[in-house]
Design a protein around this motif. Structure first.
Motif, mmCIF file in Angstrom:
data_model
loop_
_atom_site.group_PDB
_atom_site.id
_atom_site.type_symbol
_atom_site.label_atom_id
_atom_site.label_comp_id
_atom_site.label_asym_id
_atom_site.label_seq_id
_atom_site.Cartn_x
_atom_site.Cartn_y
_atom_site.Cartn_z
ATOM 1 N N ARG A 226 63.351 -6.974 59.636
ATOM 2 C CA ARG A 226 62.138 -7.507 59.023
ATOM 3 C C ARG A 226 60.988 -6.656 58.728
ATOM 4 O O ARG A 226 60.166 -6.775 57.994
ATOM 5 C CB ARG A 226 61.817 -8.737 60.084
ATOM 6 N N ALA A 227 60.828 -5.746 59.842
ATOM 7 C CA ALA A 227 59.637 -4.546 59.772
ATOM 8 C C ALA A 227 59.987 -3.776 58.407
ATOM 9 O O ALA A 227 59.052 -3.337 57.652
ATOM 10 C CB ALA A 227 59.678 -3.900 60.953
ATOM 11 N N CYS A 228 61.195 -3.532 58.175
ATOM 12 C CA CYS A 228 61.355 -2.561 56.805
ATOM 13 C C CYS A 228 61.764 -3.246 55.587
ATOM 14 O O CYS A 228 62.028 -2.692 54.581
ATOM 15 C CB CYS A 228 62.628 -1.707 57.346
ATOM 16 N N THR A 229 61.574 -4.601 55.732
ATOM 17 C CA THR A 229 61.653 -5.458 54.264
ATOM 18 C C THR A 229 60.379 -5.945 53.969
ATOM 19 O O THR A 229 59.431 -6.588 54.482
ATOM 20 C CB THR A 229 62.377 -6.678 54.561
ATOM 21 N N PRO A 230 59.937 -5.570 52.497
ATOM 22 C CA PRO A 230 60.883 -4.926 51.738
ATOM 23 C C PRO A 230 60.719 -3.321 51.628
ATOM 24 O O PRO A 230 61.772 -2.797 51.199
ATOM 25 C CB PRO A 230 60.044 -5.363 50.178
ATOM 26 N N GLU A 231 59.803 -2.535 52.284
ATOM 27 C CA GLU A 231 59.785 -1.415 52.265
ATOM 28 C C GLU A 231 59.802 -0.568 53.707
ATOM 29 O O GLU A 231 59.124 -1.594 54.485
ATOM 30 C CB GLU A 231 58.560 -0.614 51.584
ATOM 31 N N PRO A 232 60.362 0.325 53.949
ATOM 32 C CA PRO A 232 61.209 1.066 52.955
ATOM 33 C C PRO A 232 62.661 0.680 52.674
ATOM 34 O O PRO A 232 63.433 1.268 51.987
ATOM 35 C CB PRO A 232 61.185 2.458 53.626
ATOM 36 N N GLY A 233 63.004 -0.512 53.184
ATOM 37 C CA GLY A 233 64.316 -1.159 52.973
ATOM 38 C C GLY A 233 65.428 -0.974 54.148
ATOM 39 O O GLY A 233 65.710 0.378 54.344
ATOM 40 N N ALA A 234 65.699 -1.702 55.119
ATOM 41 C CA ALA A 234 66.692 -1.441 55.979
ATOM 42 C C ALA A 234 68.150 -1.201 55.405
ATOM 43 O O ALA A 234 68.460 -1.661 54.306
ATOM 44 C CB ALA A 234 66.651 -2.686 57.079
ATOM 45 N N ARG A 242 74.904 3.868 51.245
ATOM 46 C CA ARG A 242 74.091 2.932 52.032
ATOM 47 C C ARG A 242 74.134 1.428 51.448
ATOM 48 O O ARG A 242 74.398 1.440 50.201
ATOM 49 C CB ARG A 242 72.709 3.556 51.970
ATOM 50 N N LEU A 243 74.328 0.836 52.582
ATOM 51 C CA LEU A 243 74.260 -0.602 52.322
ATOM 52 C C LEU A 243 72.858 -1.144 52.671
ATOM 53 O O LEU A 243 72.525 -1.146 53.841
ATOM 54 C CB LEU A 243 75.464 -1.291 52.855
ATOM 55 N N LYS A 244 72.220 -1.634 51.725
ATOM 56 C CA LYS A 244 70.795 -2.200 52.122
ATOM 57 C C LYS A 244 70.928 -3.601 52.891
ATOM 58 O O LYS A 244 71.864 -4.470 52.194
ATOM 59 C CB LYS A 244 69.837 -2.407 50.826
ATOM 60 N N LEU A 245 70.023 -3.761 53.738
ATOM 61 C CA LEU A 245 70.275 -5.175 54.302
ATOM 62 C C LEU A 245 69.028 -5.992 54.261
ATOM 63 O O LEU A 245 67.865 -5.618 54.572
ATOM 64 C CB LEU A 245 70.458 -4.682 55.908
#
Length: 311
Positions: A226-234, A242-245
């Motif tokens: 949640r902290a990385c959404t939307p940036e830098p993208g988990a 890489r699979l973005k989550l």
């Protein structure tokens, strides 16, 4: 007051709009970062703040650095009373700092002295804060350590991403910034020094920081995504890419058999992933070079079976 507004991304737009609509203050110019390449086509684009300023017929200044002689000269010519700042994105230094009569007033998205730095909202989520907020303070030579004019608080909701929370703070913070400038103009507010206790720092999260370790407890995995959404993208490694989550969810019913950290448990309607504690339900995922999609659709398209691992 005559104002120079400094800001760059979308979160600065509510504050600029509020000041453009103010019946007394006048935004005579905007300071924003130069055009940057963005999107899949890597096209040059103006900042959201620059777009709004140009629509309003306000002069836009975009130096590479706010210490450049041409910018400092123009700032002197503008003869501004104050310079409100919202997520400008570059360090302010002398001689520019001393030119506005009432200084540079920053709207910062934390309850100072907590989370000084570039990514206060992301770190609030990463560390599980229940409450955050916004502060207006007088910018000095230090990192977000100037005296504070005013604050507001905001509850962190269970499903908040950094994008969700930052959007709410941007809207709620605009009236706080306007009230601060009103108080400076009429002399009714005075900045108060920040307390020495409770200082914490929030450096920018990198792509490396956004890699998800499913060997951590489910709570920690959820917070980092949640902290990385939307940036830098988990993201997590999967089959040499890489699979973005997207955000995950707790599993409502107990799982019959243990699920190892990073192991997938796949059904027709859901994809679960194991952690050090309880498994989590994947939301959307985004394979490299493709659009985001529900995790169940992704697994079905690749004909994945339970037991496949992420990470």
């Amino acid at each position: 007051m005559r104002l120079l507004f400094a800001g760059t991304p979308e979160v600065a737009v509510p504050s600029l709009r509020a000041l453009l609509e103010h019946p007394v203050h006048e935004v005579v110019a905007v300071l924003t970062r130069p055009q940057a390449r963005s999107g899949r086509g890597r096209r040059l684009s103006r900042s959201p703040v620059a777009e709004l300023a140009e629509q309003a017929g306000v002069e836009v200044l975009s130096p590479d650095k706010p210490t450049e002689a041409d910018f400092v000269r123009r700032l002197e010519e503008l003869n501004v009373d104050c310079a409100p700042v919202v997520a400008y994105g570059a360090l302010l230094r002398e001689p520019a700092l001393s030119l506005p009569r009432h200084g540079w007033v920053n709207l910062h998205f934390s309850l100072l002295p907590a989370w000084r730095g570039a990514a206060p909202v992301q770190h609030a989520l990463l560390h599980g804060d229940d409450t955050t907020g916004a502060s207006t303070f007088l910018i000095g030579p230090g990192l977000d350590d100037g005296p504070v004019f005013g604050v507001l608080t905001e509850r962190v909701r269970p499903g908040d991403t950094s994008g969700d929370l930052l959007a709410r703070l941007a809207e709620a913070g605009a009236p706080l910034l306007v009230a601060t400038l009103d108080g400076i103009a009429d002399g009714s507010v005075r900045p108060q020094p920040q307390p020495g206790d409770g200082v914490s720092y929030a450096p920018k999260l990198t792509v490396a920081d956004a890699r998800i370790d499913f060997g951590l407890p489910a709570l920690a995995v959820d917070r980092r995504i949640r902290a990385c959404t939307p940036e830098p993208g988990a993201w997590t490694p999967f089959r040499d890419s890489r699979l973005k989550l997207g955000p995950v969810a707790a599993v409502a019913a107990p799982v019959d058999a243990p699920v190892a950290a990073g192991e997938l448990l796949i059904s027709k309607s859901a994809v679960l992933v194991g952690t050090a504690t309880d498994p989590l339900r994947l939301g959307w995922v985004q394979p490299a070079g493709k659009n985001s999609m529900p995790a169940a659709d992704w697994a079905r398209g690749l004909r994945l079976e339970s037991g496949v691992r992420l990470g």
